[in-house]
Enzyme design. Structure first.
Site, PDB file in Angstrom:
ATOM      1  N   ASN A  79      -8.233  -1.223  13.461  1.00  0.00           N
ATOM      2  CA  ASN A  79      -9.612  -1.377  12.977  1.00  0.00           C
ATOM      3  C   ASN A  79      -9.786  -2.645  12.136  1.00  0.00           C
ATOM      4  O   ASN A  79     -10.829  -2.854  11.528  1.00  0.00           O
ATOM      5  CB  ASN A  79     -10.028  -0.150  12.160  1.00  0.00           C
ATOM      6  CG  ASN A  79      -9.212   0.028  10.889  1.00  0.00           C
ATOM      7  OD1 ASN A  79      -8.250  -0.704  10.650  1.00  0.00           O
ATOM      8  ND2 ASN A  79      -9.581   0.984  10.068  1.00  0.00           N
ATOM      9  N   ASP A 136       0.836  -1.216   0.000  1.00  0.00           N
ATOM     10  CA  ASP A 136       0.000   0.000   0.000  1.00  0.00           C
ATOM     11  C   ASP A 136       0.862   1.254   0.000  1.00  0.00           C
ATOM     12  O   ASP A 136       2.081   1.187   0.127  1.00  0.00           O
ATOM     13  CB  ASP A 136      -0.989  -0.002   1.183  1.00  0.00           C
ATOM     14  CG  ASP A 136      -0.309  -0.111   2.543  1.00  0.00           C
ATOM     15  OD1 ASP A 136       0.918   0.088   2.640  1.00  0.00           O
ATOM     16  OD2 ASP A 136      -1.020  -0.402   3.526  1.00  0.00           O
ATOM     17  N   HIS A 193      -7.925  -3.455   9.470  1.00  0.00           N
ATOM     18  CA  HIS A 193      -7.534  -3.379   8.058  1.00  0.00           C
ATOM     19  C   HIS A 193      -6.294  -4.215   7.790  1.00  0.00           C
ATOM     20  O   HIS A 193      -5.472  -4.443   8.668  1.00  0.00           O
ATOM     21  CB  HIS A 193      -7.366  -1.920   7.588  1.00  0.00           C
ATOM     22  CG  HIS A 193      -6.116  -1.229   8.022  1.00  0.00           C
ATOM     23  ND1 HIS A 193      -5.977   0.139   7.949  1.00  0.00           N
ATOM     24  CD2 HIS A 193      -4.943  -1.686   8.525  1.00  0.00           C
ATOM     25  CE1 HIS A 193      -4.766   0.470   8.378  1.00  0.00           C
ATOM     26  NE2 HIS A 193      -4.126  -0.603   8.741  1.00  0.00           N
ATOM     27  N   GLU A 252      -9.799  -1.216   4.285  1.00  0.00           N
ATOM     28  CA  GLU A 252     -10.457  -0.745   5.495  1.00  0.00           C
ATOM     29  C   GLU A 252     -11.748  -1.534   5.735  1.00  0.00           C
ATOM     30  O   GLU A 252     -12.223  -2.236   4.834  1.00  0.00           O
ATOM     31  CB  GLU A 252     -10.783   0.752   5.350  1.00  0.00           C
ATOM     32  CG  GLU A 252      -9.564   1.637   5.026  1.00  0.00           C
ATOM     33  CD  GLU A 252      -8.627   1.851   6.227  1.00  0.00           C
ATOM     34  OE1 GLU A 252      -8.663   1.079   7.207  1.00  0.00           O
ATOM     35  OE2 GLU A 252      -7.831   2.810   6.167  1.00  0.00           O
TER      36      GLU A 252
END
Ligand code: PGA
Length: 248
Positions: free
Chosen positions: A138, A72, A140, A145
């Site tokens: 979270n 990423d 991810h 996400e």
């Protein structure tokens, strides 16, 4: 959907980097010329440092890697010192014999076209053999996400609030967008190595490995991966004893 049993390695915090590096080398050795996906962030810093130490003794250590891809990148100026590109320059490219990392160009004139370029490069390379991934608080994986489906592909994404908070190195205005390999590319990797350390990851590791498989926690899709290795320090693993293992 069949749940698979991951190999979970729990190590003392001080041994996290070396243990994860050893797991990487062991997984790499199962391929002739592996294509790897590489993560950034706090988690792999000690891991790449351990690889650096090892490669100083054995310069050919990473020579087997055919291609390396960043999993990423933030959409930010290409030269921003907080960009993942800068991370790789500091923590990966300094390892003797480390192959160059193929990366998203956040300065590309059309980000959707840039995502397609990376998707095509990776597809031509035959996909990932080994995906090295961290996990966000979270849930991810890379910048997939919450809400990301298992068949999501390489794309531009809006960063979740937690991801923007974690990107404090950018200062008061962290990027709003990121570019990421999709869950399809990560789950399609022949082997996945999930890394997490610190108490702050305990709850999400428990949820990802023991909770429901759902796009609400994209990392939970790893429960369906047949060749998952997880390296945790004792703090990140501390939630795992409290729930019965779901089994096969
Ligand atoms: P971290 O990030 O290693 O900085 O905690 C992990 C991730 O968001 O994937």
């Amino acid at each position: 959907m069949t749940r698979a049993t991951p190999r979970i390695i729990v190590t003392a915090a001080g041994d996290f980097g070396r243990t994860a590096a050893a797991a990487i080398l062991e997984l790499l050795a199962t391929f002739h010329t592996p294509v790897v996906g590489l993560s950034t962030g706090n988690t792999p810093v000690a891991v790449y440092a351990a690889l650096l130490d090892m490669a100083r003794q054995r310069p050919g250590l990473l020579a087997c890697i055919a291609r390396a891809f960043a999993i990423d990148e933030y959409v930010c100026p290409r030269g921003d010192p907080a960009a993942n590109r800068a991370f790789f320059a500091q923590h990966w490219s300094t390892i003797p014999g480390a192959p160059p990392v193929e990366q998203f160009d956040p300065d590309a004139p059309d980000l959707a076209v840039e995502a397609e370029r990376v998707a095509a490069l990776l597809a031509r390379a035959g996909g990932l053999d080994l995906a090295l991934v961290g996990i966000g608080t979270n849930g991810h994986l890379a910048f997939n996400e919450p809400g990301s489906t298992a068949d999501s592909t390489v794309r531009v994404v809006e960063l979740a609030p937690e991801s923007r908070t974690a990107a404090f190195a950018f200062g008061p205005e962290p990027p709003r967008l990121g570019m990421t390999l999709g869950m399809r590319e990560l789950l399609g990797a022949r082997r996945v190595l999930l890394l997490a350390n610190g108490r702050g990851k305990a709850a999400i590791i428990e949820r990802a490995l023991r909770g429901p498989v759902s796009s609400a926690c994209p990392a939970s899709f790893l429960q369906l991966h047949g060749a998952l290795t997880v390296v945790l320090d004792t703090a990140a693993a501390s939630g795992l004893d409290s729930l019965a293992h779901p089994g096969g």
